[in-house]
Design a protein around this motif. Structure first.
Motif, mmCIF file in Angstrom:
data_model
loop_
_atom_site.group_PDB
_atom_site.id
_atom_site.type_symbol
_atom_site.label_atom_id
_atom_site.label_comp_id
_atom_site.label_asym_id
_atom_site.label_seq_id
_atom_site.Cartn_x
_atom_site.Cartn_y
_atom_site.Cartn_z
ATOM 1 N N GLY A 1 33.659 51.274 29.042
ATOM 2 C CA GLY A 1 33.311 52.573 29.602
ATOM 3 C C GLY A 1 33.463 52.666 31.106
ATOM 4 O O GLY A 1 32.715 53.376 31.774
ATOM 5 N N GLY A 2 34.423 51.938 31.661
ATOM 6 C CA GLY A 2 34.655 51.996 33.099
ATOM 7 C C GLY A 2 33.696 51.181 33.928
ATOM 8 O O GLY A 2 33.679 51.304 35.157
ATOM 9 N N GLU A 3 32.910 50.303 33.295
ATOM 10 C CA GLU A 3 31.893 49.531 34.018
ATOM 11 C C GLU A 3 31.937 48.069 33.612
ATOM 12 O O GLU A 3 32.042 47.740 32.424
ATOM 13 N N VAL A 4 31.869 47.174 34.599
ATOM 14 C CA VAL A 4 31.739 45.747 34.324
ATOM 15 C C VAL A 4 30.286 45.475 33.963
ATOM 16 O O VAL A 4 29.378 45.705 34.762
ATOM 17 N N VAL A 5 30.072 45.000 32.751
ATOM 18 C CA VAL A 5 28.716 44.764 32.251
ATOM 19 C C VAL A 5 28.272 43.330 32.511
ATOM 20 O O VAL A 5 27.097 43.068 32.767
ATOM 21 N N LEU A 6 29.208 42.396 32.453
ATOM 22 C CA LEU A 6 28.882 40.995 32.699
ATOM 23 C C LEU A 6 30.052 40.347 33.421
ATOM 24 O O LEU A 6 31.195 40.456 32.993
ATOM 25 N N ASP A 7 29.741 39.687 34.529
ATOM 26 C CA ASP A 7 30.736 38.965 35.321
ATOM 27 C C ASP A 7 30.126 37.611 35.651
ATOM 28 O O ASP A 7 29.252 37.510 36.508
ATOM 29 N N THR A 8 30.541 36.580 34.936
ATOM 30 C CA THR A 8 29.897 35.283 35.117
ATOM 31 C C THR A 8 30.885 34.252 35.639
ATOM 32 O O THR A 8 32.024 34.167 35.162
ATOM 33 N N PRO A 9 30.495 33.460 36.632
ATOM 34 C CA PRO A 9 31.387 32.411 37.147
ATOM 35 C C PRO A 9 31.460 31.243 36.176
ATOM 36 O O PRO A 9 30.514 30.954 35.449
ATOM 37 N N LEU A 10 32.592 30.563 36.175
ATOM 38 C CA LEU A 10 32.798 29.379 35.354
ATOM 39 C C LEU A 10 33.066 28.196 36.273
ATOM 40 O O LEU A 10 33.687 28.345 37.325
#
Length: 378
Positions: A83-92
């Motif tokens: 929906g045009g939104e980043v919900v989860l952005d997690t580093p690896l």
């Protein structure tokens, strides 16, 4: 793996953009390489039918500079958007094994098990006679977590046998005991607040033991000690880093072995009951009934990529699309079995374990330890 991390991904209906990217650009043209990688991911999503605003959100997330505390070397990112939104952005901690972008009805979750693993959080407690510093360590975090200070006088013993000196020495012992108790209490609070998985005490052997003896009972089973490093600046950190990695890896291995043993034990019951299941149809039925306690996934198994049918609700999953109308969904969509089952596991508070080649795997590569036993049917 801490499936609670994925909770935001089951609160939206989708469809989902799932991106696993290598962002370890260490060359002089790093900014250009980062832009090219971000644009490539956005183009992949667009080609698969993703809307323009979601593609743009993913692109912008991937060109954002790393956040404080993230590793600068061999880094990866897992980005989920809808929906045009980043919900989860997690580093690896390192480049993901599976790289690329997918646009699908449910998030592409299974590769995150491989990318993150268990990722246990270790609370490191740097102890001396007057207090302690707390630090959190994981694959993607290395951050301070507070400190505690006890009494600073008297803390040093003497060697004299004079009565007054012996009296003073008793006061020193009392001060040590009081400080150790305060450190142990504060460590317990920091452990709970951070949601840590294990605790490592660092410092002089006597001071470590004094604190360990006073830890709450619930922590003693996950408390370890290191003879390397210390609270003072300049203390040896290289060997301490090794010790932290070792206890974290040991805990992760223990969790996998425990899950495998529970599965094997459940398979071998002779009382006509079963506390495990395998095979996509049985797993889907167990997932819909919220019976899965621990989901076991082998990414190389044939069942992992098997097509199942899903709706927007995590409980809406079936082997055949025609079944979905009975679950209240008239427009089902196809999805991978491993991703659909993982979404259900997140929703029901279950656990998940990734199995490797050396692990005994369930038939087809998917299995589950159940929350309660059921009669075996033939």
């Amino acid at each position: 793996m801490r499936l609670s991390l994925l909770q935001p991904l089951i609160e939206r209906p989708g469809p989902w953009a799932s991106v696993y990217a290598d962002v370890s650009h260490g060359t002089e043209d790093a900014a250009k390489q980062q832009e090219l990688s971000a644009q490539y991911a956005a183009d992949q999503l667009s080609d698969q039918g993703a809307d323009a605003v979601t593609c743009r959100a993913v692109h912008d997330a991937l060109i954002t500079l790393r956040r404080p505390g993230e590793s600068l070397a061999h880094a990866g990112r897992a980005v989920f958007a809808t929906g045009g939104e980043v919900v989860l952005d997690t580093p690896l901690a390192g480049p993901p094994t599976m790289r690329g972008a997918t646009w699908s009805p449910v998030p592409r979750l299974a590769p995150l098990l491989d990318a993150l693993g268990e990722n246990p959080v270790c609370l490191v407690v740097y102890v001396d006679r007057t207090g302690a510093d707390f630090e959190l360590r994981s694959d993607t975090a290395h951050e301070r977590a507070g400190q505690v200070s006890g009494a600073d006088y008297p803390v040093h013993r003497t060697t004299s046998s004079d009565w007054s000196e012996r009296h003073f020495q008793l006061k020193v012992e009392n001060t040590w005991e009081q400080n150790a108790a305060e450190i142990a209490e504060a460590a317990g609070q920091a452990f709970e607040h951070a949601g840590a998985d294990l605790l490592l005490l660092v410092g002089d052997v006597r001071e470590r033991r004094a604190v360990r003896d006073r830890l709450p009972d619930r922590l003693r089973g996950v408390a370890y000690e290191s003879e390397h490093g210390g609270r003072a600046s300049g203390a040896d950190s290289t060997r301490l880093d090794r010790d932290i990695a070792q206890v974290r890896a040991g805990l992760e291995q223990d969790h996998v072995l425990d899950a495998v043993q529970r599965f094997q034990t459940g398979e071998g019951r002779s009382d006509g009951q079963s506390s495990v299941t395998s095979g996509v149809p049985s797993l889907i039925e167990a997932a819909r009934e919220h019976r899965i306690d621990t989901l076991l996934i082998s990414p190389d198994g044939g069942d992992a990529g098997r097509e199942v049918w899903v709706g927007p609700d995590p409980d809406q999953l079936a082997v055949r699309g025609t079944e979905m109308q009975y679950l209240g969904e008239v427009h089902p969509a196809p999805a991978r079995a491993d991703d659909a089952l993982l979404r259900s596991a997140v929703a029901t508070g279950a656990q998940a374990v990734l199995l490797h080649h050396s692990d005994p795997v369930p038939p087809g590569g998917l299995g589950a330890v159940l929350r309660w036993s059921t009669p075996v049917t033939h």
